[in-house]
Design a protein around this motif. Structure first.
Motif, mmCIF file in Angstrom:
data_model
loop_
_atom_site.group_PDB
_atom_site.id
_atom_site.type_symbol
_atom_site.label_atom_id
_atom_site.label_comp_id
_atom_site.label_asym_id
_atom_site.label_seq_id
_atom_site.Cartn_x
_atom_site.Cartn_y
_atom_site.Cartn_z
ATOM 1 N N UNK A 86 0.839 -1.183 0.000
ATOM 2 C CA UNK A 86 0.000 0.000 0.000
ATOM 3 C C UNK A 86 0.881 1.242 0.000
ATOM 4 N N UNK A 87 0.297 2.363 -0.382
ATOM 5 C CA UNK A 87 1.022 3.633 -0.369
ATOM 6 C C UNK A 87 0.683 4.389 0.914
ATOM 7 N N UNK A 88 1.706 4.656 1.700
ATOM 8 C CA UNK A 88 1.538 5.318 2.993
ATOM 9 C C UNK A 88 1.169 6.785 2.806
ATOM 10 N N UNK A 107 -1.051 6.541 -10.285
ATOM 11 C CA UNK A 107 -0.165 5.381 -10.214
ATOM 12 C C UNK A 107 -0.793 4.264 -9.386
ATOM 13 N N UNK A 108 -1.379 4.617 -8.252
ATOM 14 C CA UNK A 108 -2.027 3.607 -7.412
ATOM 15 C C UNK A 108 -3.125 2.888 -8.184
ATOM 16 N N UNK A 109 -3.867 3.642 -8.975
ATOM 17 C CA UNK A 109 -4.939 3.051 -9.760
ATOM 18 C C UNK A 109 -4.392 2.097 -10.811
ATOM 19 N N UNK A 113 -3.132 -0.529 -6.222
ATOM 20 C CA UNK A 113 -2.590 -0.428 -4.875
ATOM 21 C C UNK A 113 -3.445 0.525 -4.059
ATOM 22 N N UNK A 114 -3.842 0.114 -2.875
ATOM 23 C CA UNK A 114 -4.571 1.020 -1.999
ATOM 24 C C UNK A 114 -3.660 2.185 -1.602
ATOM 25 N N UNK A 134 -8.339 3.221 -7.704
ATOM 26 C CA UNK A 134 -7.872 2.336 -6.644
ATOM 27 C C UNK A 134 -8.568 2.720 -5.332
ATOM 28 N N UNK A 135 -8.670 1.783 -4.393
ATOM 29 C CA UNK A 135 -9.277 2.122 -3.104
ATOM 30 C C UNK A 135 -8.435 3.128 -2.337
#
Length: 374
Positions: A86-88, A107-109, A113-114, A134-135
């Motif tokens: 996950x991304x903090x 990028x997360x999408x 990656x959440x 992404x969530x």
């Protein structure tokens, strides 16, 4: 006019791992912004310890395992995620790239990656939500009164965020000498936009001769366990308590209603000389005993780091500075590349350690007697 080089439009072949992005990021950020992103508290002992802890742990390779049909999928707080990275939450991402959190959300999408969006994001939480498929989780700092805090919570709920991540380990800022020496200040156009118009937190400079912290009023509104209990009762979203290093605090968080625990020392940015998060993880995992997910951040730079964290009891990890280096160097493409490299390294480690799924990664996947603590 800025003299900083523009973000990369093509990724150089020399970038072969997440750590290779660091020099490219540094030359694209001002010295003061770099000090803010990279600095830790005081002598930065804990900042260094977060990395060193991973170097002390050894993986035990296993051969000829049946790996057919393997994968890295997991269920986490109602989400089905394809991988445990996950991304903090990182504040003020426009310090690293003009698009800030919008580029990170893109990028997360792309990587499914959440992403955890900071209260102190430089883009409004609603705008990030509109940009993301992404969530999203929302990192929450308690404000001076519960009405202001609840306003942030309701905004996150209405925007479609899936969880609240309460940062519990920073009632005051750490002694950030590197920032101080660099004279860090937010540049024009960068602000904690989600807090615009909200009442200030209060406090100030103590009178000469008075107690410098307790005499300043800055702790007058510091949250307590009662605030966690109130928050868990005020929202239907799962609440993650982030900043836990003591097993007793993990137990207290569960009693207050937390849905997950995040083992964190704020990236070594609050209290120096506390344990590395990987050192604290086994004790937290034992105290939680599988009742809720346990997340971990701090010092992750390789897929093998992710593997070691999972083996010692983490359900998933939160990536911080590593993806910010990708963001500063190459925007959304850099973050995508960092995530892809770490996931690739994790899957290679799993295959070579004979672990077909995340459920197969436990302490038996580590070399016996490998020391976590220094």
């Amino acid at each position: 006019m800025s003299t900083l080089p523009p973000p990369l439009t093509q990724i150089p072949a020399q970038i072969a791992c997440a750590g290779d992005y660091e020099p490219y990021a540094r030359e694209r950020m001002t010295p003061s912004a770099w000090a803010y992103l990279e600095g830790g508290a005081a002598d930065e002992t804990t900042l260094r310890a977060n990395r060193a802890a991973y170097e002390r742990v050894r993986i035990l390779p296993r051969v000829l395992a049946d790996l057919a049909g393997g994968g890295t999928e997991l269920d986490l707080l109602g989400l089905r995620l394809p991988h445990p990275i996950l991304l903090a939450p990182v504040a003020y991402q426009k310090l690293a790239h003009p698009e800030g959190e919008l580029a990170t959300a893109l990028a997360a999408s792309a990587m499914q990656a959440a992403m955890v969006v900071s209260t102190q994001a430089s883009v409004a939480l609603e705008d990030v939500a509109r940009a993301a498929s992404a969530p999203l989780w929302f990192q929450l700092y308690f404000q001076a009164d519960r009405a202001a805090t609840l306003q942030l919570v309701r905004r996150a709920e209405q925007a479609g965020y899936r969880a609240l991540v309460v940062t519990a380990d920073a009632p005051v800022n750490g002694v950030r000498n590197r920032e101080q020496r660099a004279s860090f200040a937010l540049p024009p156009g960068v602000e904690a936009i989600n807090l615009r118009g909200m009442p200030p937190m209060g406090g100030g400079v103590a009178r000469a001769g008075a107690s410098p912290v307790f005499g300043s009023g800055v702790l007058a509104h510091a949250p307590t366990w009662r605030d966690i209990e109130w928050l868990c009762g005020a929202t239907s979203l799962p609440v993650v308590v982030k900043g836990i290093l003591a097993p007793a605090d993990a137990q207290r968080a569960l009693e207050a209603g937390a849905s997950a625990i995040a083992v964190s020392n704020h990236g070594g940015r609050t209290l120096d000389t506390v344990p590395a998060t990987l050192e604290a993880l086994p004790g937290i995992a034992a105290a939680v005993a599988g009742r809720v997910p346990v997340l971990l951040d701090g010092g992750i730079r390789r897929g093998t780091d992710v593997f070691k964290a999972l083996a010692l009891g983490a359900s998933a990890v939160l990536l911080g500075r590593a993806y910010m280096h990708g963001l500063a160097a190459a925007g959304a493409v850099g973050v995508i590349h960092v995530l892809h490299m770490l996931r690739t390294e994790l899957e290679i480690a799993m295959a070579l350690a004979g672990c077909r799924t995340l459920a197969d990664i436990d302490e038996q996947a580590l070399w016996p007697g490998a020391a976590v603590a220094g």
